[in-house]
Write an enzyme that holds these catalytic residues in place. Sequence first.
Site, short mmCIF file in Angstrom:
data_model
loop_
_atom_site.label_atom_id
_atom_site.label_comp_id
_atom_site.label_asym_id
_atom_site.label_seq_id
_atom_site.Cartn_x
_atom_site.Cartn_y
_atom_site.Cartn_z
N ASP A 411 -8.15 -23.36 -38.89
CA ASP A 411 -8.58 -24.70 -38.52
C ASP A 411 -7.38 -25.53 -38.03
O ASP A 411 -6.22 -25.19 -38.25
CB ASP A 411 -9.21 -25.37 -39.74
CG ASP A 411 -10.19 -26.47 -39.38
OD1 ASP A 411 -10.28 -26.84 -38.19
OD2 ASP A 411 -10.87 -26.97 -40.29
N GLU A 414 -4.30 -29.31 -33.65
CA GLU A 414 -4.32 -30.27 -32.54
C GLU A 414 -3.42 -31.48 -32.79
O GLU A 414 -2.92 -32.07 -31.83
CB GLU A 414 -5.75 -30.79 -32.31
CG GLU A 414 -6.81 -29.72 -32.17
CD GLU A 414 -7.47 -29.39 -33.50
OE1 GLU A 414 -8.37 -28.53 -33.51
OE2 GLU A 414 -7.10 -30.00 -34.54
N ASP A 477 -16.35 -30.16 -34.86
CA ASP A 477 -17.18 -31.02 -35.70
C ASP A 477 -18.29 -31.68 -34.90
O ASP A 477 -18.14 -32.78 -34.36
CB ASP A 477 -16.32 -32.09 -36.37
CG ASP A 477 -15.29 -31.48 -37.31
OD1 ASP A 477 -15.41 -30.28 -37.63
OD2 ASP A 477 -14.36 -32.19 -37.73
#
Length: 751
Positions: A411, A414, A477
């Site tokens: 995950d 960024e 998400d």
Amino acid sequence: MKFTDGYWRKRDGLTVLHPVQLQDTSAGAGTLTAFATAKRVQGRGDTLDAPIITVTCSAPAPDVIRVSISHFAGHRPRKPDFEIAADPDFQAQVHGNELTSSALTARFADGDAWRLDFLADGKRLTGSGWKGMGVVDTAEGEHYVHEQLDLGVGEAVYGLGERFGPLVKNGQTVDIWNEDGGTSSEQAYKNVPFYLTNRGYGVLVDHPGKVSFEVGSELVSRTQFSVAGQSLSYLVIYGPTPADILRKYTALTGRPALPPAWSFGLWLTTSFTTSYDEETVTSFVDGMAERDLPLSVFHFDTFWMREFSWCDFEWDARIFPDPPGMLKRLSDRGLRTCVWINPYIAQRSSLFAEGMAAGYLVRKPDGDVWQWDRWQAGMALVDFTNPDACEWYAGKLRALLEMGVDAFKSDFGERIPLDVVWHDGSDPERMHNYYTQLYNRVVFDVLREHRGEGEAVVYARSATVGGQQFPVHWGGDNSSTYESMAESLRGGLSLAASGFGFWSHDIGGFEGLPDPAVFKRWIPFGLLSSHSRLHGNQTYRVPWLFDEEAVDVLRSFTRLKLSLMPYLFEAAGRAHREGLPVMRPMVFGFPDDPAVTHLDRQYLLGDNLLVAPVFSEAGDTSYYVPAGRWTRFGTGEVVEGPGWVHETHGFASVPLLVRPDSVLAIGARTDRPDYDYRDGITLQLYELAEGTRTTTVPGPAGEPATTFEVTRSGGTVRVARSGAAAQWRVRAGDVVADVDADVATCELRLP
């Protein structure tokens, strides 16, 4: 970034130089350099105070031309760079003002009017003309270089990473800058400065930092891209088809690894902030088994580690007192396990002091460790430009693999700061997007090292150019609405057009509790994606929490996907070998059909299946069917194209059509994704035309294991098998032939 005020004027405070006149060219070994002045030169006096813009063309591979534009060339090289696999044995041909790379030519115009054209087989694809190239200085002392390539009438632009707005990028402003922005904004987790068009070419801007695109949104007849600095390099890639463009693009930037067959089954997670322990996990697994719901992977999300300690890679002993035993118990039930990780190290983690002391964490210019409190208190960032830090991080993952973990959800990646100093001296602006490439490579490589070739799989959120080498990626998400379901599909198709072969999304949406109708509509979309995962934020995603019909719908589509595994895994093998995505926009299959140009509510799954998810509770839907006699999978009903189809579907059905002249290999098992696909294989024939076509059944490593050559001559179909097989079957509508394992040919008479 926009530099103009309307068509004629520049924005206030900008000084812009454009090539005006070609002065001369210089040819080298496989290169052609053009020197252009930024003002017209008619005599010797005009050469004074006349800036020159240098444009160099070369060819890293057949049908590919690199264009490098520079003003001042005295800047130091800055890292990192994209890894571009040039063909060392290929050299372009130079003739006068032309450089040719196989079928693609770059031509500088003679005479007073500056122009650079790209031609393929004598036909102009695009080009840079009057005020197309520009070198920009701002009043604040910033410098930019831009290029503008022409857009023809009806030309549509695709790609630029996983973008959740309209599939066709014309009219959009797109900044290539990885952000953690969800799926409902112009931001993206996976930014790729590559686009392709339906005019036969693609463009890769070879800059790993921020690239700004104005796709018909500054000059409506041009695509503009710009970067900070004094130079810009881009590659033009000739197809001519979208599929051909991706084959050549991924040959340059990397082909996807082949994910293991087991990863194509259904994944179930704990969800994010929900309360769970081994008893909860066991209850979910038991509930799936009791309801005859095939499950392949169980994923433990963030709270498998203790709060405020992400990442220390230590199971929270308060709720998981026996991790090795638990993992073995799950493995004994035939399940693979995945655990969540990220590249951030919270201050409370035992790894923080360890990483700080060893110099494994990213530092600020003053030498302090870079930290902030967003996401995790006092968290730092692993410096993957440091080989020792990579090995340190990989060692933590190895311990989990040795414990029994099978995969990692990698995950984040960024939120990469600019006010830092990297171990290898990388430029912070260029590292912002590129960080994810280093991060996911470390994770993927340790999986491949430990599990072997063909057994490594990650579930990654962030990516850039080359990230397709480390599958699988999921869409981030999203929300529990039909609108977010649609934006998720647009993101996946956009990512596919950017060279990513495998993609997934959170079935039912991540944020919020989906209405049962939303959840049930999302299931077929999720199971008819390359990879399929049930995951949420604050609520569980086991289907019986919605209603019993959700259980039935999940069972039906999970079994359908597992039966399609011979077909899907063959498509996966092609993605690995050729770079052609498993899921893809309709334009990839029908580039000459103008009706498919903007379609973003349906897609092709492999070469031969059309999928049109339903985005309403009532089930009213419409989708486009290209020319030919298509067949509804499962019912045999024929749908004649071209044209739009309007119909209503219950929760147990979805538009799933088989392309005319198709042979689908259907497996005999519906309980797991990894089985011997040859054992009891059924070849289903759909609207066969005269002639011969070949269908391949893959082996466990994706290699061609058994090949069937299917030939129609009039009303007779002859099938010839090459390679091993158990008993097999051929079906054409109601006509069925069962064939023994030791028989290599059969014939059918069609009605």
